[in-house]
Design an enzyme around this catalytic site. Structure first.
Site, PDB file in Angstrom:
ATOM      1  CG  ASP A   1      -9.461   9.269  28.566  1.00  0.00           C
ATOM      2  OD1 ASP A   1     -10.623   8.849  28.667  1.00  0.00           O
ATOM      3  OD2 ASP A   1      -8.766   9.117  27.539  1.00  0.00           O
TER       4      ASP A   1
ATOM      5  NE  ARG B   1     -13.622   4.290  29.739  1.00  0.00           N
ATOM      6  CZ  ARG B   1     -14.063   4.832  28.606  1.00  0.00           C
ATOM      7  NH1 ARG B   1     -15.327   5.045  28.426  1.00  0.00           N
ATOM      8  NH2 ARG B   1     -13.202   5.188  27.674  1.00  0.00           N
TER       9      ARG B   1
ATOM     10  CE1 TYR C   1      -9.132   7.585  20.371  1.00  0.00           C
ATOM     11  CE2 TYR C   1      -7.673   5.985  21.371  1.00  0.00           C
ATOM     12  CZ  TYR C   1      -8.935   6.396  21.027  1.00  0.00           C
ATOM     13  OH  TYR C   1     -10.024   5.611  21.327  1.00  0.00           O
TER      14      TYR C   1
ATOM     15  NE  ARG D   1     -19.051  14.182  31.547  1.00  0.00           N
ATOM     16  CZ  ARG D   1     -19.501  15.160  30.770  1.00  0.00           C
ATOM     17  NH1 ARG D   1     -20.414  16.002  31.224  1.00  0.00           N
ATOM     18  NH2 ARG D   1     -19.038  15.309  29.546  1.00  0.00           N
TER      19      ARG D   1
ATOM     20  NE  ARG E   1     -20.431   8.367  29.503  1.00  0.00           N
ATOM     21  CZ  ARG E   1     -20.081   8.360  28.217  1.00  0.00           C
ATOM     22  NH1 ARG E   1     -20.496   9.317  27.427  1.00  0.00           N
ATOM     23  NH2 ARG E   1     -19.337   7.410  27.733  1.00  0.00           N
TER      24      ARG E   1
HETATM   25  O1  CP3 Z   1     -13.504   3.704  35.604  1.00  0.00           O
HETATM   26  C1  CP3 Z   1     -12.500   3.662  34.882  1.00  0.00           C
HETATM   27  O2  CP3 Z   1     -12.244   2.655  34.190  1.00  0.00           O
HETATM   28  C2  CP3 Z   1     -11.512   4.814  34.942  1.00  0.00           C
HETATM   29  C3  CP3 Z   1     -11.706   5.827  33.978  1.00  0.00           C
HETATM   30  C4  CP3 Z   1     -11.328   5.700  32.509  1.00  0.00           C
HETATM   31  C5  CP3 Z   1     -11.831   6.618  31.547  1.00  0.00           C
HETATM   32  N1  CP3 Z   1     -11.217   6.349  30.364  1.00  0.00           N
HETATM   33  C6  CP3 Z   1     -12.802   7.683  31.800  1.00  0.00           C
HETATM   34  C7  CP3 Z   1     -13.618   8.211  30.693  1.00  0.00           C
HETATM   35  C8  CP3 Z   1     -10.433   4.823  31.860  1.00  0.00           C
HETATM   36  C9  CP3 Z   1      -9.660   3.642  32.391  1.00  0.00           C
HETATM   37  C10 CP3 Z   1     -10.380   5.255  30.501  1.00  0.00           C
HETATM   38  C11 CP3 Z   1      -9.512   4.634  29.479  1.00  0.00           C
HETATM   39  C12 CP3 Z   1      -9.705   4.933  28.063  1.00  0.00           C
HETATM   40  N2  CP3 Z   1     -10.036   6.124  27.475  1.00  0.00           N
HETATM   41  C13 CP3 Z   1      -9.492   4.005  27.019  1.00  0.00           C
HETATM   42  C14 CP3 Z   1      -9.007   2.597  27.219  1.00  0.00           C
HETATM   43  C15 CP3 Z   1     -10.066   1.690  27.670  1.00  0.00           C
HETATM   44  C16 CP3 Z   1     -11.058   1.331  26.625  1.00  0.00           C
HETATM   45  O3  CP3 Z   1     -12.225   1.678  26.822  1.00  0.00           O
HETATM   46  O4  CP3 Z   1     -10.659   0.702  25.645  1.00  0.00           O
HETATM   47  C17 CP3 Z   1      -9.749   4.648  25.810  1.00  0.00           C
HETATM   48  C18 CP3 Z   1      -9.657   4.045  24.419  1.00  0.00           C
HETATM   49  C19 CP3 Z   1     -10.080   6.007  26.113  1.00  0.00           C
HETATM   50  C20 CP3 Z   1     -10.382   7.100  25.143  1.00  0.00           C
HETATM   51  C21 CP3 Z   1     -11.719   7.661  25.351  1.00  0.00           C
HETATM   52  N3  CP3 Z   1     -12.104   8.411  26.444  1.00  0.00           N
HETATM   53  C22 CP3 Z   1     -12.834   7.559  24.480  1.00  0.00           C
HETATM   54  C23 CP3 Z   1     -12.840   6.806  23.163  1.00  0.00           C
HETATM   55  C24 CP3 Z   1     -13.875   8.266  25.081  1.00  0.00           C
HETATM   56  C25 CP3 Z   1     -15.221   8.549  24.486  1.00  0.00           C
HETATM   57  C26 CP3 Z   1     -16.138   7.379  24.605  1.00  0.00           C
HETATM   58  C27 CP3 Z   1     -16.939   7.456  25.878  1.00  0.00           C
HETATM   59  O5  CP3 Z   1     -16.977   6.482  26.601  1.00  0.00           O
HETATM   60  O6  CP3 Z   1     -17.552   8.514  26.065  1.00  0.00           O
HETATM   61  C28 CP3 Z   1     -13.411   8.760  26.327  1.00  0.00           C
HETATM   62  C29 CP3 Z   1     -14.183   9.537  27.303  1.00  0.00           C
HETATM   63  C30 CP3 Z   1     -14.240   9.048  28.707  1.00  0.00           C
HETATM   64  N4  CP3 Z   1     -13.197   8.536  29.434  1.00  0.00           N
HETATM   65  C31 CP3 Z   1     -15.387   9.078  29.537  1.00  0.00           C
HETATM   66  C32 CP3 Z   1     -15.000   8.547  30.779  1.00  0.00           C
HETATM   67  C33 CP3 Z   1     -15.840   8.399  32.014  1.00  0.00           C
HETATM   68  C34 CP3 Z   1     -16.744   9.606  29.127  1.00  0.00           C
HETATM   69  C35 CP3 Z   1     -16.753  11.105  29.145  1.00  0.00           C
HETATM   70  C36 CP3 Z   1     -17.791  11.717  30.044  1.00  0.00           C
HETATM   71  O7  CP3 Z   1     -18.054  11.278  31.159  1.00  0.00           O
HETATM   72  O8  CP3 Z   1     -18.333  12.700  29.576  1.00  0.00           O
END
Ligand code: CP3
Length: 351
Positions: free
Chosen positions: A77, A27, A154, A40, A31
């Protein structure tokens, strides 16, 4: 053959010698960075950002420039795969991902298709190509996908959950439904990872984020065989398996046809080395350490590197960085890894 100026990550993944430990952060593109939040904002929403190859490429490269990590990970994602199979998602502010439709019956599965990445996920492949051009060999690019069981969670549950009890109920109540859906996700994932590699990804990581909610027996039946299929199908680049919470399955994961095993902070480094003797390990600092003082972060990083050692090792957090982490603390983590892991520091020096 592509020439990379910094190939520490790939050499570590392949089990080759490295002069210092490579470091990146799950991640890292997100943010924590004001520069990410600005892009964003410009895009409008998470999904608009993720589906715009130019902007997705821009935020992918930000942590390389701003944090000094040894790899980029493509901004996307794991939920783009269900969408490519015909199950669109929405990203709700504060609540996270939501699927307006869910998969609960064999008929629901029949309506889904096996993803065709060149058509259904072209925007990710285009973003990868832009990133590769703009990185110009500075660091490797990591591609990724969710592990089939986590994606299944999911698609069946329809949203995030602490227990995923609806998805788990399907495993107990209807094995045929569960295996049919898991296989369709697996076939889509193999095609998607191969397309990411063809577009330029140098390593790919599987995120089994919900592995830890399964019993060892269920993990063996519903997650591992599908991860195994993916590991056996991907031979072009190194592959990392990160199964959060699956401390009980480390030995079996260590026997898969993968190069790297990712660890979360519940998994003891020394014990993990014993259970997984012949693979590179990645992890596993508790992301909460980055809320501590700069000096405390340095102490914890040093401890981590001392227990893992400097070879066959990729430094990372044990899960994604929390969004409210101070970027200076993140830089401290990255700098400390670099500082403590240079090979000469390992040979004890006097004075
Ligand atoms: O930098 C990185 O690692 C690359 C980007 C990345 C995102 N999601 C961007 C994202 C990666 C590798 C993921 C993987 C992901 N997404 C996983 C597996 C990794 C983990 O954390 O276990 C999972 C379970 C998801 C599903 C997901 N996406 C959730 C549960 C959420 C909401 C929680 C949150 O962090 O807000 C997301 C949203 C998400 N994916 C964001 C980002 C940057 C936040 C949304 C935003 O910026 O508004």
């Amino acid at each position: 053959m592509e020439l990379l100026q910094n190939d520490l990550l790939l050499r570590a993944a392949r089990g080759e010698k490295t002069e210092r430990v490579p470091v990146w952060m799950m991640r890292q593109a997100g943010r924590i960075l004001a520069e990410y939040r600005a892009v964003r904002e410009k895009a409008g929403s998470f999904i608009q950002l993720a589906t715009n190859p130019e902007l997705a490429a821009e935020v992918t490269i930000q942590p390389v420039d701003l944090l000094g990590v040894d790899a980029a990970i493509i901004f996307s994602d794991i939920l783009v795969v269900p969408e490519a199979m015909g199950l669109p998602y929405e990203m709700e502010e504060k609540r996270g991902p939501v699927f307006p439709n869910v998969v609960r019956t064999i008929a629901d599965i029949d309506r889904l298709r096996i993803a065709e990445p060149e058509r259904d996920l072209k925007y990710v492949l285009d973003a990868i190509k832009i990133v590769k051009r703009e990185l110009n060999g500075r660091v490797p690019l990591i591609g990724f996908a969710g592990a089939p069981f986590t994606i299944f969670c999911y698609m069946v549950e329809g949203r995030g959950s602490k227990t995923f009890s609806i998805a788990k109920k399907a495993l107990y109540a209807d094995a045929e439904f569960s295996h049919t859906l898991l296989q369709k996700i697996t076939d889509s994932t193999i095609a998607y990872l191969k397309a990411q590699i063809a577009a330029g990804a140098n390593l790919v990581q599987l995120f089994d984020s919900w592995a830890g909610i399964l019993s060892p027996a269920q993990y063996r039946e519903y997650s591992l065989p599908y991860i195994k299929q993916i590991c056996d199908a991907i031979f072009e680049v190194p592959l990392t398996v990160f199964a959060k919470g699956a401390f009980f399955a480390r030995q079996e994961i260590g026997q898969l046809n993968c190069s790297v095993v990712g660890l979360d902070w519940n998994m003891d480094p020394a014990e993990s080395r014993l259970l997984i003797p012949d693979k590179t390990l990645q992890g596993n600092l508790d992301p909460c350490v980055l809320y501590a003082s700069f000096s405390q972060i340095k102490v914890e990083v040093r401890k981590m590197i001392e227990t893992f050692g400097t070879q066959h090792y990729i430094a990372n957090l044990g899960h994604g960085v929390y969004p409210d982490t101070n970027p200076d603390k993140v830089r401290c983590f990255i700098e400390s890894v670099k500082e403590y892991s240079e090979s000469p520091a390992q040979t004890s020096s006097i004075g």
